[in-house]
Design a protein around this motif. Structure first.
Motif, PDB file in Angstrom:
ATOM      1  N   SER A  56       0.830  -1.207   0.000  1.00 43.64           N
ATOM      2  CA  SER A  56       0.000   0.000   0.000  1.00 43.64           C
ATOM      3  C   SER A  56       0.862   1.255   0.000  1.00 43.64           C
ATOM      4  N   LEU A  57       1.865   1.287   0.857  1.00 46.36           N
ATOM      5  CA  LEU A  57       2.736   2.464   0.915  1.00 46.36           C
ATOM      6  C   LEU A  57       3.559   2.631  -0.355  1.00 46.36           C
ATOM      7  N   ALA A  58       3.993   1.512  -0.935  1.00 44.59           N
ATOM      8  CA  ALA A  58       4.809   1.577  -2.156  1.00 44.59           C
ATOM      9  C   ALA A  58       4.006   2.046  -3.370  1.00 44.59           C
ATOM     10  N   GLU A  59       2.692   2.124  -3.236  1.00 46.40           N
ATOM     11  CA  GLU A  59       1.864   2.698  -4.298  1.00 46.40           C
ATOM     12  C   GLU A  59       2.109   4.201  -4.431  1.00 46.40           C
ATOM     13  N   LEU A  60       2.565   4.828  -3.365  1.00 49.43           N
ATOM     14  CA  LEU A  60       2.836   6.262  -3.396  1.00 49.43           C
ATOM     15  C   LEU A  60       4.098   6.528  -4.211  1.00 49.43           C
ATOM     16  N   SER A  61       4.090   7.587  -4.968  1.00 49.58           N
ATOM     17  CA  SER A  61       5.187   7.849  -5.909  1.00 49.58           C
ATOM     18  C   SER A  61       6.527   8.115  -5.229  1.00 49.58           C
ATOM     19  N   ASN A  62       6.518   8.567  -3.991  1.00 46.60           N
ATOM     20  CA  ASN A  62       7.772   8.891  -3.312  1.00 46.60           C
ATOM     21  C   ASN A  62       8.277   7.790  -2.377  1.00 46.60           C
ATOM     22  N   ILE A  63       7.628   6.610  -2.414  1.00 51.08           N
ATOM     23  CA  ILE A  63       8.032   5.497  -1.538  1.00 51.08           C
ATOM     24  C   ILE A  63       8.336   4.258  -2.376  1.00 51.08           C
ATOM     25  N   ASN A  64       9.545   3.706  -2.185  1.00 48.95           N
ATOM     26  CA  ASN A  64       9.957   2.483  -2.867  1.00 48.95           C
ATOM     27  C   ASN A  64      10.141   1.314  -1.906  1.00 48.95           C
ATOM     28  N   LYS A  65      10.440   1.627  -0.646  1.00 49.45           N
ATOM     29  CA  LYS A  65      10.720   0.599   0.359  1.00 49.45           C
ATOM     30  C   LYS A  65      10.102   1.039   1.682  1.00 49.45           C
ATOM     31  N   VAL A  66       9.940   0.065   2.590  1.00 49.41           N
ATOM     32  CA  VAL A  66       9.323   0.351   3.881  1.00 49.41           C
ATOM     33  C   VAL A  66      10.095  -0.366   4.984  1.00 49.41           C
ATOM     34  N   GLN A  67      10.351   0.358   6.064  1.00 49.59           N
ATOM     35  CA  GLN A  67      10.908  -0.271   7.263  1.00 49.59           C
ATOM     36  C   GLN A  67       9.922  -0.068   8.402  1.00 49.59           C
ATOM     37  N   ILE A  68       9.562  -1.168   9.027  1.00 50.78           N
ATOM     38  CA  ILE A  68       8.570  -1.163  10.102  1.00 50.78           C
ATOM     39  C   ILE A  68       9.294  -1.315  11.434  1.00 50.78           C
ATOM     40  N   SER A  69       8.828  -0.563  12.434  1.00 46.99           N
ATOM     41  CA  SER A  69       9.348  -0.737  13.789  1.00 46.99           C
ATOM     42  C   SER A  69       8.180  -0.771  14.769  1.00 46.99           C
ATOM     43  N   ILE A  70       8.462  -1.270  15.958  1.00 43.37           N
ATOM     44  CA  ILE A  70       7.471  -1.340  17.025  1.00 43.37           C
ATOM     45  C   ILE A  70       7.975  -0.485  18.172  1.00 43.37           C
ATOM     46  N   ASP A  71       7.187   0.511  18.534  1.00 44.11           N
ATOM     47  CA  ASP A  71       7.587   1.455  19.578  1.00 44.11           C
ATOM     48  C   ASP A  71       8.974   2.040  19.274  1.00 44.11           C
ATOM     49  N   GLY A  72       9.259   2.256  17.993  1.00 40.01           N
ATOM     50  CA  GLY A  72      10.536   2.827  17.576  1.00 40.01           C
ATOM     51  C   GLY A  72      11.692   1.845  17.555  1.00 40.01           C
ATOM     52  N   LYS A  73      11.431   0.581  17.870  1.00 42.56           N
ATOM     53  CA  LYS A  73      12.496  -0.424  17.936  1.00 42.56           C
ATOM     54  C   LYS A  73      12.405  -1.367  16.743  1.00 42.56           C
ATOM     55  N   MET A  74      13.562  -1.657  16.150  1.00 41.46           N
ATOM     56  CA  MET A  74      13.599  -2.566  15.004  1.00 41.46           C
ATOM     57  C   MET A  74      14.128  -3.943  15.374  1.00 41.46           C
ATOM     58  N   ASP A  75      14.588  -4.109  16.615  1.00 38.92           N
ATOM     59  CA  ASP A  75      15.125  -5.405  17.039  1.00 38.92           C
ATOM     60  C   ASP A  75      13.996  -6.326  17.505  1.00 38.92           C
ATOM     61  N   VAL A  76      12.967  -6.405  16.672  1.00 40.10           N
ATOM     62  CA  VAL A  76      11.768  -7.186  16.972  1.00 40.10           C
ATOM     63  C   VAL A  76      11.574  -8.190  15.841  1.00 40.10           C
ATOM     64  N   LYS A  77      11.175  -9.378  16.195  1.00 41.24           N
ATOM     65  CA  LYS A  77      10.825 -10.374  15.185  1.00 41.24           C
ATOM     66  C   LYS A  77       9.311 -10.434  15.107  1.00 41.24           C
ATOM     67  N   PHE A  78       8.778 -10.252  13.911  1.00 39.26           N
ATOM     68  CA  PHE A  78       7.334 -10.232  13.721  1.00 39.26           C
ATOM     69  C   PHE A  78       6.833 -11.642  13.478  1.00 39.26           C
ATOM     70  N   ARG A  79       6.057 -12.156  14.428  1.00 36.28           N
ATOM     71  CA  ARG A  79       5.457 -13.495  14.372  1.00 36.28           C
ATOM     72  C   ARG A  79       6.446 -14.587  13.977  1.00 36.28           C
ATOM     73  N   ASP A  80       7.617 -14.523  14.529  1.00 35.83           N
ATOM     74  CA  ASP A  80       8.652 -15.536  14.315  1.00 35.83           C
ATOM     75  C   ASP A  80       9.038 -15.725  12.854  1.00 35.83           C
ATOM     76  N   LYS A  81       8.753 -14.744  12.010  1.00 30.48           N
ATOM     77  CA  LYS A  81       9.095 -14.886  10.597  1.00 30.48           C
ATOM     78  C   LYS A  81       9.973 -13.754  10.083  1.00 30.48           C
ATOM     79  N   TYR A  82       9.619 -12.516  10.382  1.00 29.20           N
ATOM     80  CA  TYR A  82      10.319 -11.370   9.803  1.00 29.20           C
ATOM     81  C   TYR A  82      11.065 -10.573  10.861  1.00 29.20           C
ATOM     82  N   GLU A  83      12.338 -10.366  10.616  1.00 31.40           N
ATOM     83  CA  GLU A  83      13.118  -9.439  11.420  1.00 31.40           C
ATOM     84  C   GLU A  83      12.743  -8.042  10.953  1.00 31.40           C
ATOM     85  N   LEU A  84      12.386  -7.172  11.865  1.00 33.72           N
ATOM     86  CA  LEU A  84      11.974  -5.839  11.456  1.00 33.72           C
ATOM     87  C   LEU A  84      13.150  -4.920  11.147  1.00 33.72           C
TER      88      LEU A  84
END
Length: 96
Positions: A56-84
């Motif tokens: 959805s975000l990559a549909e915007l013309s100025n966005i090519n990639k997305v980095q997700i964080s939780i409470d500002g932290k990226m050292d989180v594993k999302f549902r045991d599959k994706y390192e954020l």
């Protein structure tokens, strides 16, 4: 985040999730959600949750990639599959 308005679809993200911050720099959207994002809803596949945001975000013309964080932290594993620490790119292979 609230999800679709028709009864044939359902949210892919916990509707209680709050966006804490959004920054765009050099074509990368950095988005931080609160901890509610980690709570699954409707037995939605992990890929669908992540790529519903990324695609959805990559549909915007100025966005090519997305980095997700939780409470500002990226050292989180999302549902045991994706390192954020991952910077996600659009993936339309899961779209029907």
């Amino acid at each position: 985040i609230a999800g679709p308005v028709n009864s044939l679809s359902y949210p892919s993200i916990n509707p209680d999730t709050k966006i804490q911050s959004v920054t765009i720099q050099d074509g990368v959207c950095y988005i931080s959600f609160d901890n509610s994002f980690l709570t699954p809803v409707n037995n939605v596949n992990t890929d669908v949750t992540i790529y519903s945001i990324v695609n959805s975000l990559a549909e915007l013309s100025n966005i090519n990639k997305v980095q997700i964080s939780i409470d500002g932290k990226m050292d989180v594993k999302f549902r045991d599959k994706y390192e954020l620490t991952t910077i996600f790119e659009r993936d339309l292979s899961i779209v029907n």
